[in-house]
Design a protein around this motif. Structure first.
Motif, PDB file in Angstrom:
ATOM      1  N   LEU A  57       0.979  -1.297   0.024  1.00 31.28           N
ATOM      2  CA  LEU A  57      -0.071  -0.097  -0.023  1.00 31.28           C
ATOM      3  C   LEU A  57       1.003   1.304   0.069  1.00 31.28           C
ATOM      4  O   LEU A  57       1.753   1.478   0.917  1.00 31.28           O
ATOM      5  CB  LEU A  57      -0.832   0.018   1.326  1.00 31.28           C
ATOM      6  N   ALA A  58       0.648   2.258  -1.004  1.00 25.62           N
ATOM      7  CA  ALA A  58       1.332   3.328  -1.141  1.00 25.62           C
ATOM      8  C   ALA A  58       0.346   4.584  -1.246  1.00 25.62           C
ATOM      9  O   ALA A  58       0.092   4.467  -2.455  1.00 25.62           O
ATOM     10  CB  ALA A  58       2.567   3.351  -2.294  1.00 25.62           C
ATOM     11  N   GLY A  59       0.099   5.562  -0.595  1.00 26.34           N
ATOM     12  CA  GLY A  59      -0.932   6.366  -0.510  1.00 26.34           C
ATOM     13  C   GLY A  59      -2.410   5.599  -0.849  1.00 26.34           C
ATOM     14  O   GLY A  59      -2.850   4.871  -0.012  1.00 26.34           O
ATOM     15  N   ASN A  60      -3.115   5.995  -1.941  1.00 25.71           N
ATOM     16  CA  ASN A  60      -4.520   5.340  -2.362  1.00 25.71           C
ATOM     17  C   ASN A  60      -3.937   4.188  -3.229  1.00 25.71           C
ATOM     18  O   ASN A  60      -5.291   3.499  -3.764  1.00 25.71           O
ATOM     19  CB  ASN A  60      -5.209   6.391  -2.873  1.00 25.71           C
ATOM     20  N   ASP A  61      -2.923   3.800  -3.426  1.00 25.43           N
ATOM     21  CA  ASP A  61      -2.547   2.784  -4.329  1.00 25.43           C
ATOM     22  C   ASP A  61      -2.378   1.388  -3.520  1.00 25.43           C
ATOM     23  O   ASP A  61      -1.639   1.375  -2.657  1.00 25.43           O
ATOM     24  CB  ASP A  61      -1.675   2.906  -5.136  1.00 25.43           C
ATOM     25  N   SER A  62      -2.928   0.214  -4.198  1.00 25.38           N
ATOM     26  CA  SER A  62      -2.545  -1.036  -3.542  1.00 25.38           C
ATOM     27  C   SER A  62      -2.309  -2.115  -4.511  1.00 25.38           C
ATOM     28  O   SER A  62      -3.122  -2.139  -5.427  1.00 25.38           O
ATOM     29  CB  SER A  62      -3.827  -1.551  -2.469  1.00 25.38           C
ATOM     30  N   VAL A  63      -1.244  -2.781  -4.165  1.00 23.79           N
ATOM     31  CA  VAL A  63      -0.569  -3.609  -5.324  1.00 23.79           C
ATOM     32  C   VAL A  63      -0.672  -5.123  -4.766  1.00 23.79           C
ATOM     33  O   VAL A  63      -0.077  -5.226  -3.607  1.00 23.79           O
ATOM     34  CB  VAL A  63       0.719  -3.273  -5.824  1.00 23.79           C
ATOM     35  N   ASP A  64      -1.159  -5.981  -5.603  1.00 21.65           N
ATOM     36  CA  ASP A  64      -1.206  -7.389  -5.181  1.00 21.65           C
ATOM     37  C   ASP A  64       0.271  -7.844  -5.564  1.00 21.65           C
ATOM     38  O   ASP A  64       0.652  -7.836  -6.907  1.00 21.65           O
ATOM     39  CB  ASP A  64      -2.138  -8.132  -5.907  1.00 21.65           C
ATOM     40  N   MET A  65       1.126  -8.193  -4.499  1.00 19.48           N
ATOM     41  CA  MET A  65       2.696  -8.446  -4.692  1.00 19.48           C
ATOM     42  C   MET A  65       2.849  -9.777  -5.641  1.00 19.48           C
ATOM     43  O   MET A  65       3.598  -9.949  -6.159  1.00 19.48           O
ATOM     44  CB  MET A  65       3.319  -8.487  -3.475  1.00 19.48           C
ATOM     45  N   PHE A  66       1.809 -10.771  -5.366  1.00 19.35           N
ATOM     46  CA  PHE A  66       1.861 -12.012  -6.110  1.00 19.35           C
ATOM     47  C   PHE A  66       1.756 -11.776  -7.488  1.00 19.35           C
ATOM     48  O   PHE A  66       1.963 -12.630  -8.524  1.00 19.35           O
ATOM     49  CB  PHE A  66       0.784 -12.982  -5.588  1.00 19.35           C
ATOM     50  N   LYS A  67       1.056 -10.720  -7.905  1.00 14.36           N
ATOM     51  CA  LYS A  67       0.834 -10.633  -9.415  1.00 14.36           C
ATOM     52  C   LYS A  67       1.914  -9.350  -9.881  1.00 14.36           C
ATOM     53  O   LYS A  67       2.349  -9.456 -11.050  1.00 14.36           O
ATOM     54  CB  LYS A  67      -0.544  -9.643  -9.641  1.00 14.36           C
ATOM     55  N   GLU A  68       2.640  -8.803  -9.153  1.00 16.31           N
ATOM     56  CA  GLU A  68       3.530  -7.945  -9.428  1.00 16.31           C
ATOM     57  C   GLU A  68       4.820  -8.592  -9.552  1.00 16.31           C
ATOM     58  O   GLU A  68       5.578  -8.229 -10.429  1.00 16.31           O
ATOM     59  CB  GLU A  68       3.751  -6.763  -8.109  1.00 16.31           C
ATOM     60  N   ASP A  69       4.997  -9.662  -8.752  1.00 16.89           N
ATOM     61  CA  ASP A  69       6.123 -10.588  -8.815  1.00 16.89           C
ATOM     62  C   ASP A  69       5.860 -11.969  -8.785  1.00 16.89           C
ATOM     63  O   ASP A  69       5.590 -12.396  -7.631  1.00 16.89           O
ATOM     64  CB  ASP A  69       7.349 -10.221  -7.921  1.00 16.89           C
TER      65      ASP A  69
END
Length: 224
Positions: free
Chosen positions: A58-70
Motif C-alpha cells: 500500500l502506497a497512498g491510495n494505491d494497493s498492489v497485489d505483490m503476487f501479481k507484481e512479482d
C-alpha cells in the motif's frame, strides 16, 4: 409590557442555546488498542505451519497485489510453508524443507491440500521477539539467504493484533464461520514510492494424514 417581552426573549434565547448544545455530537472516544497475550499467542503458534495466502503493498491510495507484481513470490509461497519456533514470545521462523500442493479431493469445503516435509526445517533468518508496548509479536529480518533472496536484513514488522485468529485444532478451523488467519505488517521507504506498507496474510496448515511409520512427510490442509 416591555419587561414581559424582554423576559420572553431571554427564555427563547435560553431554549435555543440549550437545543443547539444538545444537537452538538459528543466526541467519540478512540477505541482502546488491541493487545494480545504473549503466552497465548506463543502457544497457538509454536511449531505450527502457515501458508502465505496474499501479500499487498500500500502506497497512498494505491494497493498492489505483490503476487501479481512479482509472480516468483507465489512460487516461493507455495514451495516454502513457514513454521514458528517460538516460546514465551521469542524464537524464529523456519520453513519446511519441502512442500508441494496437490488437487484437493480429500477435504470438504473450500480448502487447499499439501504434502509437507516434516523432518527437515530450514531457517528464514527472521527472528521473533515480543513487543510489550504494542502487545503483539514483532519480527525482524537478520540476513539474506539463498532460500529467500528477496529478504532484506534489518526490516521490522509486527503481527496485527486485530487480525489474529488462529484455532488450535483442525476441527475448530473446519467449522469456524470465519476461517483462521493472521496478518503481519511492516512499513518501509521505497525510493520511488516513498512510504509504503506491506500486509502479508497467512493461514494455519493442519496435518490431517500421515502414513503409519512415515517420518518424512505428511498431508496438510488450509481452510480458505
Amino acid at each position: 409590557m416591555k419587561r414581559l417581552l424582554s423576559i420572553i426573549c431571554l427564555v427563547m434565547l435560553a431554549v435555543w442555546q440549550l437545543s443547539c448544545s444538545k444537537d452538538k455530537p459528543e466526541p467519540v472516544p478512540e477505541p482502546e488498542p488491541i493487545k494480545l497475550d504473549r503466552d497465548s499467542v506463543s502457544s497457538l503458534l509454536a511449531r505450527r505451519s502457515f501458508y502465505i495466502t496474499d501479500a499487498w503493498r500500500l502506497a497512498g491510495n494505491d494497493s498492489v497485489d505483490m503476487f501479481k507484481e512479482d509472480t516468483l513470490l507465489r512460487l516461493y509461497a507455495n514451495a516454502a510453508a513457514l513454521n514458528f519456533y517460538i516460546e514465551k514470545g521469542s524464537g524464529e521462523i523456519m520453513f519446511h524443507g519441502g512442500a508441494s500442493q496437490f488437487p484437493n479431493t480429500e477435504m470438504p469445503g473450500n480448502a487447499l491440500t499439501f504434502n509437507l516435509n516434516i523432518r527437515i526445517f530450514l531457517p528464514t533468518q527472521m527472528k521473533l521477539k515480543w513487543d510489550d508496548d504494542k502487545g503483539t509479536l514483532g519480527v525482524e529480518t537478520v540476513a539474506t539467504t539463498s532460500y529467500f533472496p528477496m529478504i532484506v536484513p534489518g526490516k521490522k514488522g509486527y503481527l496485527d493484533p486485530a487480525s489474529f485468529n488462529v484455532k488450535m485444532s483442525m476441527e475448530q478451523a473446519k467449522t469456524a464461520a470465519v476461517k483462521p488467519s493472521m496478518r503481519f505488517i511492516y512499513e518501509d521507504e521505497d525510493p520511488k514510492l516513498g512510504k509504503v506498507t506491506y500486509k502479508i496474510t497467512m493461514k494455519p496448515m493442519y496435518q490431517y494424514y500421515r502414513e503409519p511409520g512415515q517420518q518424512a512427510s505428511a498431508k496438510y490442509v488450509v481452510f480458505l
